[in-house]
Write an enzyme that holds these catalytic residues in place. Structure first.
Site, short mmCIF file in Angstrom:
data_model
loop_
_atom_site.label_atom_id
_atom_site.label_comp_id
_atom_site.label_asym_id
_atom_site.label_seq_id
_atom_site.Cartn_x
_atom_site.Cartn_y
_atom_site.Cartn_z
N PRO A 2 0.81 -1.21 0.00
CA PRO A 2 0.00 0.00 0.00
C PRO A 2 0.85 1.27 0.00
O PRO A 2 1.73 1.45 0.85
CB PRO A 2 -0.80 -0.12 1.30
CG PRO A 2 -0.01 -1.03 2.16
CD PRO A 2 0.65 -2.00 1.23
N GLU A 3 0.58 2.12 -0.98
CA GLU A 3 1.22 3.44 -1.03
C GLU A 3 0.10 4.48 -1.01
O GLU A 3 -1.05 4.14 -0.70
CB GLU A 3 2.12 3.54 -2.26
CG GLU A 3 3.21 2.47 -2.25
CD GLU A 3 4.19 2.57 -3.40
OE1 GLU A 3 4.29 3.66 -4.01
OE2 GLU A 3 4.86 1.57 -3.71
N LYS A 60 1.10 7.46 4.05
CA LYS A 60 0.58 6.09 4.03
C LYS A 60 -0.04 5.72 5.37
O LYS A 60 -0.08 4.55 5.75
CB LYS A 60 1.70 5.12 3.65
CG LYS A 60 2.18 5.33 2.21
CD LYS A 60 3.27 4.36 1.82
CE LYS A 60 4.61 4.81 2.31
NZ LYS A 60 5.70 3.92 1.82
N ARG A 126 1.50 -9.99 7.11
CA ARG A 126 2.91 -10.11 7.48
C ARG A 126 3.26 -9.38 8.77
O ARG A 126 4.41 -9.37 9.19
CB ARG A 126 3.80 -9.62 6.33
CG ARG A 126 3.65 -10.46 5.07
CD ARG A 126 4.70 -10.14 4.04
NE ARG A 126 6.03 -10.43 4.53
CZ ARG A 126 7.15 -10.14 3.87
NH1 ARG A 126 7.07 -9.56 2.69
NH2 ARG A 126 8.32 -10.42 4.37
N LYS A 167 20.08 18.12 -0.91
CA LYS A 167 20.11 16.68 -0.73
C LYS A 167 21.12 16.02 -1.68
O LYS A 167 20.90 15.96 -2.88
CB LYS A 167 18.72 16.08 -0.99
CG LYS A 167 17.62 16.70 -0.14
CD LYS A 167 17.82 16.41 1.35
CE LYS A 167 16.69 16.98 2.18
NZ LYS A 167 16.86 16.69 3.62
N ASN A 186 7.64 2.63 -3.37
CA ASN A 186 8.54 2.10 -4.39
C ASN A 186 7.98 2.20 -5.80
O ASN A 186 8.65 2.70 -6.71
CB ASN A 186 8.87 0.64 -4.05
CG ASN A 186 10.21 0.22 -4.63
OD1 ASN A 186 11.14 1.01 -4.66
ND2 ASN A 186 10.31 -1.01 -5.08
#
Length: 437
Positions: A2-3, A60, A126, A167, A186
């Site tokens: 899930p994003e 999220k 999980r 950055k 991802n």
């Protein structure tokens, strides 16, 4: 996993079907790894007879606002999912509960029944998700530590360019940092970088203002489109990289080859022909794409085995332990212990004339028995030293000890002859020494 689009689809389903309804029954799993900081009984007592007034999301993370605090808060992790009985909620890889499965699922961590009979369950196969009970979720970790939401709080071009200039890490790794921008995981990061034609290893501070503007535009387009179709991947544009990135299988998108590398510990899909490194960054790129996963780990690799920094410490610790174990096995030759070195000891000296014979005897014992020495070596050595000292200090007329030494020499000589003839091992003669007056 899930994003932002998947979590937003869950939030939308709760808002559409649960607002204004009262919780009349609650079942919280006795799983302290997922149910964080509160006992199941206290959790249930805190939400019973409360009315749902809103559903919120940042990054999220999602929380259900009740008519009074505390509020149930969900950090989806790798396989967290919201299910509403009788309502179609977006399903995604490795988290789907089949319609034929028991209800509530054996993976259910949070279950409520509303006053109209509607039932809602949060499942996690999980166990990397976290379910908390918080008085003010936006002001408490982990939500308070998140960066601006990629969908609800977009940066301006100037803000984005200024932030990237500070950055000096790979742009893909930066996107996975939820404290920089929250909600990008991802697959979203890979899709955005592909559409912006930027290599995942490109250093963020090296991007031009034009690159940053194009990248920001792609973030908005990808997240908005995915949310508009309720994160239903079957409705994503066919030209998206999304359809060709799972399982790291060889493929082509729009006629261009898709390759896979590892960036920041995550499986990363990209198109080398379109996403090229610029300047000195080209020399830092991996020489070879990452190898395909074995069948054993196929399920874990289908989504890159990636938890993008919000699945809790336990997941990152497991991965780190796995890396440590792997390094340990490699350093030891596949995990096998090296053969133990045999200890080498010799039979104690009993006199100057006995040294050579005793060493030969010890060598013969090791060859025939494969043993590492004599357990009584130290004891024999001590007694032999005392005997030697006694012989040295003895008067010439008291030659019993020296005769014993001569006898020992003759005995050892005879034993050597016998050993050669019969092939047997001699037994060392115990020596006694008279007390020296």
């Amino acid at each position: 996993m899930p994003e932002l689009p998947e979590v937003e689809a869950a939030r939308s389903a709760v808002a559409d079907h649960c607002i204004g309804k009262k919780i009349v029954r609650a079942i919280i799993a006795n799983d302290p790894k997922v149910i964080d900081g509160v006992s199941p009984s206290d959790f249930e007592a805190s939400i019973l007879n409360k009315t749902i007034v809103a559903a919120h999301r940042k990054g999220k993370n999602m929380w259900i606002q009740l008519d009074s605090p505390p509020f149930p808060t969900f950090q989806f992790g790798m396989t967290g999912a919201i299910y509403i009985k009788g309502v179609a909620v977006t399903k995604y890889k490795r988290s789907a509960v089949k319609d034929t499965d028991e209800w509530p699922s054996k993976f259910s961590k949070f279950f409520i029944e509303l006053n109209d009979g509607l039932e809602l369950s949060f499942t996690d196969k999980r166990r990397f998700a976290r379910v908390r009970l918080l008085d003010d979720p936006p002001s408490a970790p982990p939500i308070s530590e998140l960066g601006p939401d990629a969908l609800l709080e977009p940066m301006t071009e100037d803000e984005f360019f200024t932030a990237l200039r500070k950055k000096k890490i790979a742009i893909k790794s930066l996107f996975l940092d939820q404290s920089f921008i929250s909600g990008i995981g991802n697959w979203v990061a890979d899709e955005v970088l592909y559409q912006a034609r930027i290599h995942p290893l490109e250093i963020a501070s090296s991007l031009s203002r034009e690159d940053c503007a194009r990248l920001l535009k792609c973030i908005k387009e990808v997240t908005w489109h995915a949310v508009e179709v309720d994160a239903d991947s079957n409705r994503f544009p066919f030209v998206w990289l999304f359809h060709f990135r799972w399982g790291k299988k060889p493929g082509n998108v729009d006629g261009k080859k898709v390759d896979f590398i590892n960036v920041g510990g995550r499986t990363t899909a990209y198109v080398p022909e379109l996403q090229k490194l610029s300047g000195t960054q080209a020399t830092k790129a991996p020489a070879k794409p990452r190898k395909q996963a074995s069948k054993k780990n196929k399920d874990d690799e289908e989504d890159g085995s990636d938890d993008d920094g919000d699945a809790g410490k336990s997941d990152s610790e497991e991965e780190e332990r796995g890396n440590v174990e792997s390094k340990r096995k490699n350093s030891k030759g596949g995990g096998k212990n090296p053969p133990r070195r045999q200890k080498t000891t010799t039979i104690a000296e009993e006199g100057d004339s006995d040294d050579d014979d005793d060493k030969k005897m010890a060598t013969a014992k090791r060859k025939s028995r494969g043993m590492g020495g004599n357990k009584n070596a130290n004891k024999s050595k001590k007694s032999g030293s005392m005997a030697k000292k006694a012989r040295t200090e003895a008067k010439p007329k008291e030659n019993n000890d020296s005769d014993a030494g001569d006898d020992s020499d003759d005995y050892n000589g005879d034993q050597k002859s016998t050993r050669k003839a019969k092939g047997t091992k001699p037994q060392p003669k115990k020596r006694t020494s008279k007390k020296v007056k």
